[in-house]
Motif scaffolding. Structure first.
Motif, mmCIF file in Angstrom:
data_model
loop_
_atom_site.group_PDB
_atom_site.id
_atom_site.type_symbol
_atom_site.label_atom_id
_atom_site.label_comp_id
_atom_site.label_asym_id
_atom_site.label_seq_id
_atom_site.Cartn_x
_atom_site.Cartn_y
_atom_site.Cartn_z
ATOM 1 N N UNK A 224 44.868 42.301 30.542
ATOM 2 C CA UNK A 224 43.778 42.404 31.509
ATOM 3 C C UNK A 224 43.429 41.031 32.074
ATOM 4 N N UNK A 225 43.200 40.055 31.187
ATOM 5 C CA UNK A 225 42.776 38.712 31.605
ATOM 6 C C UNK A 225 43.794 38.085 32.550
ATOM 7 N N UNK A 226 45.084 38.141 32.182
ATOM 8 C CA UNK A 226 46.117 37.492 32.986
ATOM 9 C C UNK A 226 46.321 38.177 34.329
ATOM 10 N N UNK A 227 46.313 39.515 34.329
ATOM 11 C CA UNK A 227 46.500 40.252 35.586
ATOM 12 C C UNK A 227 45.354 39.982 36.548
ATOM 13 N N UNK A 228 44.134 40.052 36.032
ATOM 14 C CA UNK A 228 42.952 39.856 36.880
ATOM 15 C C UNK A 228 42.879 38.416 37.376
ATOM 16 N N UNK A 229 43.252 37.443 36.529
ATOM 17 C CA UNK A 229 43.239 36.036 36.962
ATOM 18 C C UNK A 229 44.229 35.815 38.113
ATOM 19 N N UNK A 230 45.421 36.384 38.014
ATOM 20 C CA UNK A 230 46.430 36.186 39.060
ATOM 21 C C UNK A 230 46.000 36.830 40.380
ATOM 22 N N UNK A 231 45.397 38.019 40.312
ATOM 23 C CA UNK A 231 44.886 38.638 41.541
ATOM 24 C C UNK A 231 43.737 37.813 42.113
ATOM 25 N N UNK A 232 42.930 37.230 41.236
ATOM 26 C CA UNK A 232 41.837 36.354 41.648
ATOM 27 C C UNK A 232 42.383 35.100 42.345
ATOM 28 N N UNK A 233 43.466 34.549 41.812
ATOM 29 C CA UNK A 233 44.119 33.399 42.453
ATOM 30 C C UNK A 233 44.628 33.781 43.838
ATOM 31 N N UNK A 243 35.427 40.255 34.502
ATOM 32 C CA UNK A 243 34.624 41.332 35.104
ATOM 33 C C UNK A 243 34.129 40.935 36.491
ATOM 34 N N UNK A 244 33.664 39.689 36.656
ATOM 35 C CA UNK A 244 33.202 39.234 37.973
ATOM 36 C C UNK A 244 34.380 39.131 38.945
ATOM 37 N N UNK A 245 35.517 38.670 38.442
ATOM 38 C CA UNK A 245 36.707 38.587 39.287
ATOM 39 C C UNK A 245 37.102 39.980 39.776
#
Length: 328
Positions: A224-233, A243-245
């Motif tokens: 979850x963390x890695x997928x959401x971080x990459x989409x956030x990037x 959650x905020x991302x």
């Protein structure tokens, strides 16, 4: 022997923790409060010895603290950015970084094994030096350099001037497409620890002190963390919490209703960690005691893990598709 100025904070942490240890959001608010207390005390200690800060500065946290995803116990991941470059300023803020690290340790936060702390010159720099360092990481694009960039993007201002981190993250985003950082960051996070075998059973640790327990950090949270971080990037977002991302990532990336569902899944996962880990120390907080779970809870946990893996693979396909379109 003189009493530590951080003893009262440690005692406060111990008493307050009992009331928040089963609520993820209250728990992370407590961690923030303790960090801010420690930085204030450290600043007083250094000011008494060496005078007030010679330059505006930011103290920022990274890792699970940066993402507001700490468990009961947490280690230290933090850095300092100060405005004016000089040998005197470097010496002063390194002294402050060492005092903060010591204070956090005495308040119950273990030192970072990898040295990601403002007591380390590598993580304590002027804003100009930080820009040079980030540029170097971007151009080098080694596995370690990309890992540092991902750690930095989870950075959140905890104390001091709050524009420095934004400026430095904008510097990363400005250079991201030219150096194909998204594809390189994806490669850096591709290895996912498998959590469920072909028979549909949870893959627990087979040996060591955590034998029979599930590594919820690597198996559950990381996808979850890695997928959401990459989409956030991809969207050049400044939010750090997963959650905020997720709230800010465009809904067009997901099937209808998927964003709200993923948010619910991630919160459930964080709650499983709080409720079913031993929390005797930092390491034990990352492992679930499976035999405490009912059959229904095990079934739900498997679904949450499968949904995290699906999110990661969908994100991977999306980024690879976008990358191939950019190459055309």
């Amino acid at each position: 022997m003189l009493e530590s100025p951080y003893l009262e904070t440690l005692q406060y942490r111990g008493s307050a923790m009992q009331h928040v240890c089963h609520d993820h959001f209250q728990l992370n608010a407590l961690h923030d409060e303790i960090f801010q207390r420690v930085v204030s005390i450290a600043l007083r200690q250094v000011t008494d010895h060496s005078g007030p800060p010679p330059s505006p500065f930011t103290f920022f946290v990274m890792g699970s603290a940066g993402r507001l995803e700490q468990s009961v116990w947490s280690d230290q991941d933090h850095g300092i950015i100060y405005l004016d470059s000089s040998d005197e300023n470097k010496s002063y803020f390194l002294q402050l970084g060492k005092e903060i690290s010591k204070g956090l340790y005495q308040a119950g936060y273990r030192y970072c094994d990898g040295g990601v702390m403002s007591s380390n010159p590598f993580w304590c720099k002027s804003i100009h030096e930080w820009e040079q360092e980030l540029s170097k990481w971007i151009v080098e694009s080694k596995w370690e350099s990309i890992r540092y960039l991902l750690i930095f993007l989870d950075g959140r201002t905890m104390y001091g001037e709050n524009t420095y981190l934004k400026k430095l993250k904008d510097h990363i985003y400005l250079n991201m497409n030219q150096h194909n950082l998204l594809a390189k960051s994806l490669s850096n996070t591709l290895h996912l620890k498998k959590g469920i075998n072909v028979l549909g059973q949870l893959l627990v640790e087979t040996h060591g002190v955590h034998a029979g327990k599930l590594n919820i950090k690597e198996i559950g949270l990381f996808p979850y963390v890695n997928a959401i971080r990459l989409l956030s990037m991809k969207e050049k977002l400044h939010e750090t919490s997963s959650l905020f991302r997720l709230e800010k990532i465009p809904a067009s990336y997901f099937p209808a209703g998927e964003k709200a569902f993923l948010k619910q899944q991630f919160i459930k996962l964080l709650n499983y960690r709080l409720l079913f880990s031993d929390h005797k120390d930092y390491d034990s907080g990352h492992y679930l005691t499976i035999n405490k779970l009912t059959k229904e809870q095990i079934r739900e946990l498997k679904d949450i893990i499968k949904n995290g893996a699906a999110l990661f693979h969908n994100m991977k396909r999306l980024l690879e598709k976008d990358g191939s379109n950019e190459d055309e």
